[in-house]
Motif scaffolding. Structure first.
Motif, PDB file in Angstrom:
ATOM      1  N   PRO A  87       9.436   6.229  -0.244  1.00  0.00           N
ATOM      2  CA  PRO A  87       9.107   5.348  -1.361  1.00  0.00           C
ATOM      3  C   PRO A  87       7.999   5.951  -2.209  1.00  0.00           C
ATOM      4  CG  PRO A  87       9.212   4.134   0.709  1.00  0.00           C
ATOM      5  CD  PRO A  87       9.227   5.588   1.059  1.00  0.00           C
ATOM      6  N   SER A  88       8.077   5.721  -3.500  1.00  0.00           N
ATOM      7  CA  SER A  88       7.091   6.315  -4.410  1.00  0.00           C
ATOM      8  C   SER A  88       5.972   5.359  -4.769  1.00  0.00           C
ATOM      9  CB  SER A  88       7.799   6.770  -5.695  1.00  0.00           C
ATOM     10  OG  SER A  88       8.459   5.680  -6.313  1.00  0.00           O
ATOM     11  N   ASN A  89       6.064   4.100  -4.300  1.00  0.00           N
ATOM     12  CA  ASN A  89       5.100   3.087  -4.731  1.00  0.00           C
ATOM     13  C   ASN A  89       4.231   2.604  -3.582  1.00  0.00           C
ATOM     14  OD1 ASN A  89       7.242   1.905  -3.435  1.00  0.00           O
ATOM     15  ND2 ASN A  89       7.241   0.038  -4.702  1.00  0.00           N
ATOM     16  N   VAL A  90       3.865   3.493  -2.672  1.00  0.00           N
ATOM     17  CA  VAL A  90       3.096   3.063  -1.506  1.00  0.00           C
ATOM     18  C   VAL A  90       1.646   3.554  -1.544  1.00  0.00           C
ATOM     19  CG1 VAL A  90       5.117   2.881  -0.029  1.00  0.00           C
ATOM     20  CG2 VAL A  90       3.897   5.064  -0.165  1.00  0.00           C
ATOM     21  N   GLY A 107       2.866   4.994  18.882  1.00  0.00           N
ATOM     22  CA  GLY A 107       3.647   6.103  18.344  1.00  0.00           C
ATOM     23  C   GLY A 107       4.087   5.851  16.919  1.00  0.00           C
ATOM     24  N   LEU A 108       4.464   4.598  16.617  1.00  0.00           N
ATOM     25  CA  LEU A 108       4.868   4.251  15.261  1.00  0.00           C
ATOM     26  C   LEU A 108       3.709   4.421  14.287  1.00  0.00           C
ATOM     27  CD1 LEU A 108       6.803   3.089  13.163  1.00  0.00           C
ATOM     28  CD2 LEU A 108       6.184   0.790  13.958  1.00  0.00           C
ATOM     29  N   VAL A 109       2.528   3.952  14.675  1.00  0.00           N
ATOM     30  CA  VAL A 109       1.352   4.092  13.806  1.00  0.00           C
ATOM     31  C   VAL A 109       1.059   5.564  13.544  1.00  0.00           C
ATOM     32  CG1 VAL A 109      -1.125   3.675  13.622  1.00  0.00           C
ATOM     33  CG2 VAL A 109       0.363   1.878  14.503  1.00  0.00           C
ATOM     34  N   THR A 110       1.170   6.389  14.592  1.00  0.00           N
ATOM     35  CA  THR A 110       0.926   7.826  14.439  1.00  0.00           C
ATOM     36  C   THR A 110       1.914   8.447  13.452  1.00  0.00           C
ATOM     37  OG1 THR A 110       0.045   8.004  16.686  1.00  0.00           O
ATOM     38  CG2 THR A 110       0.830  10.033  15.655  1.00  0.00           C
ATOM     39  N   GLN A 111       3.185   8.074  13.566  1.00  0.00           N
ATOM     40  CA  GLN A 111       4.188   8.626  12.657  1.00  0.00           C
ATOM     41  C   GLN A 111       3.954   8.182  11.221  1.00  0.00           C
ATOM     42  OE1 GLN A 111       7.921   9.871  13.340  1.00  0.00           O
ATOM     43  NE2 GLN A 111       8.184   9.178  15.448  1.00  0.00           N
ATOM     44  N   HIS A 116       2.978   9.302   5.945  1.00  0.00           N
ATOM     45  CA  HIS A 116       2.451   8.667   4.741  1.00  0.00           C
ATOM     46  C   HIS A 116       0.948   8.439   4.897  1.00  0.00           C
ATOM     47  CE1 HIS A 116       6.146   7.906   2.480  1.00  0.00           C
ATOM     48  NE2 HIS A 116       6.716   7.761   3.658  1.00  0.00           N
ATOM     49  N   PRO A 117       0.168   9.503   4.794  1.00  0.00           N
ATOM     50  CA  PRO A 117      -1.287   9.344   4.956  1.00  0.00           C
ATOM     51  C   PRO A 117      -1.905   8.439   3.894  1.00  0.00           C
ATOM     52  CG  PRO A 117      -0.723  11.537   4.138  1.00  0.00           C
ATOM     53  CD  PRO A 117       0.553  10.891   4.537  1.00  0.00           C
ATOM     54  N   GLU A 118      -1.169   8.198   2.799  1.00  0.00           N
ATOM     55  CA  GLU A 118      -1.692   7.326   1.745  1.00  0.00           C
ATOM     56  C   GLU A 118      -1.578   5.854   2.107  1.00  0.00           C
ATOM     57  OE1 GLU A 118       2.698   7.934   0.718  1.00  0.00           O
ATOM     58  OE2 GLU A 118       1.079   8.983   1.757  1.00  0.00           O
ATOM     59  N   VAL A 119      -0.873   5.541   3.220  1.00  0.00           N
ATOM     60  CA  VAL A 119      -0.712   4.151   3.668  1.00  0.00           C
ATOM     61  C   VAL A 119      -1.740   3.845   4.758  1.00  0.00           C
ATOM     62  CG1 VAL A 119       0.827   2.489   4.790  1.00  0.00           C
ATOM     63  CG2 VAL A 119       1.749   4.122   3.119  1.00  0.00           C
ATOM     64  N   SER A 120      -2.511   2.795   4.560  1.00  0.00           N
ATOM     65  CA  SER A 120      -3.446   2.336   5.589  1.00  0.00           C
ATOM     66  C   SER A 120      -2.727   1.332   6.485  1.00  0.00           C
ATOM     67  CB  SER A 120      -4.673   1.670   4.948  1.00  0.00           C
ATOM     68  OG  SER A 120      -5.379   2.588   4.142  1.00  0.00           O
ATOM     69  N   VAL A 121      -2.944   1.435   7.788  1.00  0.00           N
ATOM     70  CA  VAL A 121      -2.290   0.542   8.740  1.00  0.00           C
ATOM     71  C   VAL A 121      -3.341  -0.299   9.459  1.00  0.00           C
ATOM     72  CG1 VAL A 121      -0.768   0.375  10.740  1.00  0.00           C
ATOM     73  CG2 VAL A 121      -0.432   2.225   9.082  1.00  0.00           C
ATOM     74  N   PRO A 279       5.346  -6.146   1.150  1.00  0.00           N
ATOM     75  CA  PRO A 279       5.120  -4.737   0.838  1.00  0.00           C
ATOM     76  C   PRO A 279       5.766  -3.781   1.829  1.00  0.00           C
ATOM     77  CG  PRO A 279       3.114  -5.767   1.679  1.00  0.00           C
ATOM     78  CD  PRO A 279       4.095  -6.864   1.436  1.00  0.00           C
ATOM     79  N   ALA A 280       6.141  -4.282   3.028  1.00  0.00           N
ATOM     80  CA  ALA A 280       6.793  -3.404   4.008  1.00  0.00           C
ATOM     81  C   ALA A 280       8.277  -3.222   3.716  1.00  0.00           C
ATOM     82  CB  ALA A 280       6.616  -3.974   5.418  1.00  0.00           C
ATOM     83  N   ALA A 281       8.859  -4.077   2.858  1.00  0.00           N
ATOM     84  CA  ALA A 281      10.306  -4.024   2.631  1.00  0.00           C
ATOM     85  C   ALA A 281      10.790  -2.659   2.134  1.00  0.00           C
ATOM     86  CB  ALA A 281      10.721  -5.134   1.671  1.00  0.00           C
ATOM     87  N   PRO A 282      10.124  -2.023   1.140  1.00  0.00           N
ATOM     88  CA  PRO A 282      10.585  -0.696   0.711  1.00  0.00           C
ATOM     89  C   PRO A 282      10.463   0.361   1.805  1.00  0.00           C
ATOM     90  CG  PRO A 282       9.120  -1.676  -0.933  1.00  0.00           C
ATOM     91  CD  PRO A 282       9.010  -2.509   0.303  1.00  0.00           C
ATOM     92  N   LEU A 283       9.520   0.144   2.728  1.00  0.00           N
ATOM     93  CA  LEU A 283       9.298   1.094   3.818  1.00  0.00           C
ATOM     94  C   LEU A 283      10.151   0.809   5.044  1.00  0.00           C
ATOM     95  CD1 LEU A 283       5.407   1.531   3.888  1.00  0.00           C
ATOM     96  CD2 LEU A 283       7.066   3.372   3.620  1.00  0.00           C
ATOM     97  N   ALA A 284      10.833  -0.337   5.085  1.00  0.00           N
ATOM     98  CA  ALA A 284      11.504  -0.774   6.309  1.00  0.00           C
ATOM     99  C   ALA A 284      12.483   0.258   6.882  1.00  0.00           C
ATOM    100  CB  ALA A 284      12.204  -2.110   6.078  1.00  0.00           C
ATOM    101  N   PRO A 285      13.378   0.877   6.072  1.00  0.00           N
ATOM    102  CA  PRO A 285      14.271   1.882   6.660  1.00  0.00           C
ATOM    103  C   PRO A 285      13.515   3.055   7.282  1.00  0.00           C
ATOM    104  CG  PRO A 285      15.065   1.197   4.507  1.00  0.00           C
ATOM    105  CD  PRO A 285      13.690   0.634   4.655  1.00  0.00           C
TER     106      PRO A 285
END
Length: 315
Positions: A87-90, A107-111, A116-121, A279-285
């Motif tokens: 996604p380009s809008n994250v 493991g998911l958080v690490t991936q 996507h280092p630009e996404v804060s979790v 906001p997670a919907a575009p990232l869901a796949p």
């Protein structure tokens, strides 16, 4: 007659609807046509998949196995069709990620951080599946790793959608000096005299699933302890106080052995759930793929689970 994806979707629809009438309505079939199709599928798959009851239909043991595999196959096919792009809008997105007790979460958080280092979790851990779903509905979190059970699948809502990324058998954690600890697989019936540690009601079907499996094995647990803390649980098991059902990816501590339960009478599904308009919907796949990749890595890193998967490649 060859088994096709549409047949798998039919079986899943019947299991979810709980009756042929409701499933026929959802699928746009007549009930007689759906009943005929089900009979053909049962002949093809070699046994009865659903038993008829006064209120509808219920999955047989074979049906649970087939529908569980169908969910996995359909999820993988859907993931291929909806192959994620980045996604380009994250940029600057803060992803509020919930999770129940599962080793997939770190493991998911690490991936996510790598991809996507630009996404804060921000992680919120909760035991109860029902609580996580309520948090999704209330827009407290954006996505969550949750569990359900074949035959008791979670249902999507107007606000929340979910997709399975793995179906797994439950294993049993025993003291390493237990008489059955040397078995390749342990029959549940031979554990009838044990004291069991049981985690509390998760709002998705546990521990009813466990007690139902014990009933099918011909016994009712004589003693149960309720305990949630995993570290103390391992210490109690190592000390011989009791045993516990566990996820197959559990890594035992010294004094504890994790073994498959023969016939896999207890199964659960690992799912990613997210808000449809969040906001997670575009990232869901992409999150779904990361979760599935993490899970496959966990299998490879867990010797007892990897060995079981090699013996049961189609399970």
């Amino acid at each position: 007659m060859k088994l096709e994806l549409r047949h798998l979707r039919i079986l899943c629809a019947i299991a979810e609807a709980g009756s042929l009438g409701n499933a026929a309505l959802a699928l746009g079939f007549s009930q007689p046509a759906l009943s005929t199709q089900l009979s053909r599928l049962e002949r093809l798959l070699g046994g009865t998949l659903f038993t008829r009851t006064n209120t509808g239909v219920e999955l047989t043991a074979l049906g649970q196995e087939v529908v569980s595999a169908a969910h996995d196959i359909l999820a993988r096919v859907d993931a291929l069709v909806q192959r994620p792009s980045s996604p380009s809008n994250v940029d600057g997105l803060t992803l509020r990620l919930g999770g129940t007790i599962t080793p997939v979460l770190p493991g998911l958080v690490t991936q996510i951080k790598k991809g996507h280092p630009e996404v804060s979790v921000v992680v919120k851990s909760e035991y109860a599946i029902a609580t996580l779903l309520e948090m999704l509905e209330a827009d407290v979190i954006d996505a969550a790793l949750v569990l359900d059970f074949p035959g008791r699948e979670l249902r999507d809502s107007d606000a929340v959608v979910s997709r399975a990324f793995a179906t797994e058998p439950a294993f049993v954690a025993l003291p390493s000096n237990h008489p059955l600890a040397q078995r390749v697989e342990v029959p549940l019936a031979e554990l009838s005299d044990e004291a069991w540690f049981i985690t509390p009601d998760d709002g998705a079907g546990w521990p009813d699933i466990f007690f139902d499996a014990c009933t099918r094995a011909g016994f009712s647990p004589k003693r149960t302890h309720v305990l949630l803390d995993e570290k103390n649980l391992m210490n109690f098991i190592a000390s011989g106080v009791g045993i516990s059902v566990c996820q197959p990816t559990m890594r035992p501590v010294y004094g504890v052995t994790v073994k498959p339960i023969q016939g896999s009478p207890i199964r659960l599904r690992q799912l990613l759930a997210w808000r449809r308009d969040g906001p997670a919907a575009p990232l869901a796949p992409l999150l779904h793929r990361y979760a599935a990749d993490t899970y496959r890595q966990l299998i490879m890193q867990t010797p007892h689970y990897h060995a079981w998967s090699q013996r049961h490649p189609r399970a």
